[in-house]
Design a protein around this motif. Structure first.
Motif, PDB file in Angstrom:
ATOM      1  N   TRP A 192       9.630   7.548   5.210  1.00  0.00           N
ATOM      2  CA  TRP A 192       9.685   8.375   3.998  1.00  0.00           C
ATOM      3  C   TRP A 192       9.993   7.547   2.746  1.00  0.00           C
ATOM      4  N   LYS A 193      10.448   6.327   2.932  1.00  0.00           N
ATOM      5  CA  LYS A 193      10.868   5.471   1.805  1.00  0.00           C
ATOM      6  C   LYS A 193      11.901   6.218   0.947  1.00  0.00           C
ATOM      7  N   MET A 194      11.936   5.975  -0.378  1.00  0.00           N
ATOM      8  CA  MET A 194      12.958   6.636  -1.200  1.00  0.00           C
ATOM      9  C   MET A 194      12.408   7.946  -1.746  1.00  0.00           C
ATOM     10  N   GLY A 228      13.276  -5.325   8.159  1.00  0.00           N
ATOM     11  CA  GLY A 228      12.342  -6.301   7.596  1.00  0.00           C
ATOM     12  C   GLY A 228      11.092  -5.717   6.980  1.00  0.00           C
ATOM     13  N   HIS A 229      11.161  -4.480   6.496  1.00  0.00           N
ATOM     14  CA  HIS A 229      10.007  -3.933   5.773  1.00  0.00           C
ATOM     15  C   HIS A 229       9.683  -4.844   4.587  1.00  0.00           C
ATOM     16  N   SER A 230       8.415  -4.942   4.248  1.00  0.00           N
ATOM     17  CA  SER A 230       8.032  -5.872   3.160  1.00  0.00           C
ATOM     18  C   SER A 230       8.682  -5.503   1.835  1.00  0.00           C
ATOM     19  N   TYR A 254       3.028  -4.200  12.476  1.00  0.00           N
ATOM     20  CA  TYR A 254       2.241  -5.128  11.658  1.00  0.00           C
ATOM     21  C   TYR A 254       1.760  -4.389  10.419  1.00  0.00           C
ATOM     22  N   GLU A 255       2.277  -4.822   9.279  1.00  0.00           N
ATOM     23  CA  GLU A 255       1.928  -4.157   8.025  1.00  0.00           C
ATOM     24  C   GLU A 255       1.473  -5.187   6.990  1.00  0.00           C
ATOM     25  N   PRO A 256       0.167  -5.409   6.879  1.00  0.00           N
ATOM     26  CA  PRO A 256      -0.299  -6.314   5.830  1.00  0.00           C
ATOM     27  C   PRO A 256       0.081  -5.744   4.462  1.00  0.00           C
ATOM     28  N   ILE A 287      -0.435  -1.763   2.054  1.00  0.00           N
ATOM     29  CA  ILE A 287       0.650  -0.783   1.945  1.00  0.00           C
ATOM     30  C   ILE A 287       0.562  -0.035   0.625  1.00  0.00           C
ATOM     31  N   GLY A 288       0.408   1.269   0.724  1.00  0.00           N
ATOM     32  CA  GLY A 288       0.410   2.126  -0.460  1.00  0.00           C
ATOM     33  C   GLY A 288      -0.778   1.902  -1.377  1.00  0.00           C
ATOM     34  N   THR A 289      -1.770   1.172  -0.914  1.00  0.00           N
ATOM     35  CA  THR A 289      -2.898   0.819  -1.768  1.00  0.00           C
ATOM     36  C   THR A 289      -4.139   1.659  -1.461  1.00  0.00           C
ATOM     37  N   GLY A 299       0.006   0.633   7.011  1.00  0.00           N
ATOM     38  CA  GLY A 299      -0.689   0.288   5.764  1.00  0.00           C
ATOM     39  C   GLY A 299      -1.823   1.260   5.536  1.00  0.00           C
ATOM     40  N   SER A 300      -1.531   2.295   4.725  1.00  0.00           N
ATOM     41  CA  SER A 300      -2.534   3.309   4.379  1.00  0.00           C
ATOM     42  C   SER A 300      -3.142   4.018   5.598  1.00  0.00           C
ATOM     43  N   VAL A 301      -2.298   4.221   6.621  1.00  0.00           N
ATOM     44  CA  VAL A 301      -2.747   5.053   7.749  1.00  0.00           C
ATOM     45  C   VAL A 301      -2.853   6.493   7.249  1.00  0.00           C
TER      46      VAL A 301
HETATM   47  P1  PGA Z   1       1.679   3.462   3.417  1.00  0.00           P
HETATM   48  O1  PGA Z   1       3.074   2.712   3.757  1.00  0.00           O
HETATM   49  O2  PGA Z   1       1.285   4.250   4.625  1.00  0.00           O
HETATM   50  O3  PGA Z   1       2.013   4.344   2.229  1.00  0.00           O
HETATM   51  O4  PGA Z   1       0.685   2.411   3.075  1.00  0.00           O
HETATM   52  C1  PGA Z   1       3.313   2.168   5.020  1.00  0.00           C
HETATM   53  C2  PGA Z   1       4.680   1.507   5.037  1.00  0.00           C
HETATM   54  O5  PGA Z   1       5.053   0.854   4.053  1.00  0.00           O
HETATM   55  O6  PGA Z   1       5.421   1.615   6.041  1.00  0.00           O
END
Ligand code: PGA
Length: 249
Positions: A10-12, A93-95, A165-167, A171-173, A211-213
């Motif tokens: 959920w992040k912040m 260790g999230h990016s 594995y999160e390139p 992420i969020g792109t 990553g943008s799943v």
């Molecule tokens: P995203 O984020 O699905 O919005 O790309 C994935 C994550 O950062 O864990």
């Protein structure tokens, strides 16, 4: 057969009141035993989420913690606090922690060691920037992240670690790695685990892609042999998350 694990990061986002609302929309649709489902919520929402999720199979996690037991660490939370509040998973260790909060491989290793000692189930993130992808040095980089994170981790602890594995470029792109790109790296990570441990750890450890799943790409990604589910950011805050959990139907 490895059980898939689908976690929503959920992040912040979401106040405790909003947490109640979102869980009431998602709970019944995400309550399954076919895959492990984890809601990884802001720490302040854990107690509320725990109450809301009672009676379901959905597990709870937090997005961070500190590796000391207690004391003068203003702003931090401990593994025992997380467990006592009812969460069992923790992202390490999230990016965004590595990049914005300057967590390095040494810090991430300490957190992985502590999470296991305390009985938390860690989701360890790794993944390269767009620059490393373009320079074609991403494998060396990821290999270093994995080797240093697992320093001092026993065979049994390794089996109970989930790797995501999160390139960073995905992420969020909205720019998902192709399923072949994701599979290539997840298989590569599994091989590294094989060299660090043995075939049984290699075959049992679960490796997610993140990553943008979304509801449209989950089935193809999770259908790959070395991808054991996903770590989902943006789409975990919407009813779409239920479609990702039920990606097979
Ligand atoms: P995203 O984020 O699905 O919005 O790309 C994935 C994550 O950062 O864990």
């Amino acid at each position: 057969m490895r059980k898939k694990i689908i976690a929503g990061n959920w992040k912040m986002n979401m106040t405790p009141s909003e947490t109640k609302e979102l869980i009431s929309k998602l709970k019944s649709k995400c309550d399954t035993n076919d895959v492990d489902v984890v809601f990884v919520v802001p720490s302040i929402d854990v107690t509320t989420a725990y109450e809301c999720l009672k009676g379901s199979n959905i597990k709870l996690g937090t997005q961070n913690f500190y590796f000391e037991d207690k004391g003068a660490f203003t702003g931090e939370i401990s593994a025992n606090m997380i467990l006592d509040a009812g969460a069992t998973y923790v992202i390490i260790g999230h990016s965004e922690r590595r990049g914005i909060f300057k967590e390095d491989n040494a810090m991430i290793n300490k957190k992985l060691v502590k999470a296991h000692k305390a009985g938390l189930l860690p989701i360890l993130c790794c993944g390269e920037s767009i620059e490393l992808r373009e320079k074609n040095t991403y494998k060396e980089f990821i290999s270093e992240q994995i080797k240093s994170a697992f320093n001092g981790i026993s065979e049994n602890e390794a089996k109970n670690t989930v790797i995501a594995y999160e390139p960073i470029w995905a992420i969020g792109t909205g720019k998902t790695a192709t399923s072949d790109q994701a599979e290539e790296v997840c298989a590569f990570i599994r091989d590294i685990i094989g060299t660090l441990y043995n075939d049984s750890v290699k075959n049992e450890i679960r490796i997610q892609y993140g990553g943008s799943v979304n509801a449209g790409n989950a089935k193809e990604l999770f259908g790959k042999p070395d991808i054991d589910g996903g770590l989902v950011g943006g789409a975990s805050l919407k009813e779409e998350f239920a479609s990702i959990v039920n990606y097979k139907s």
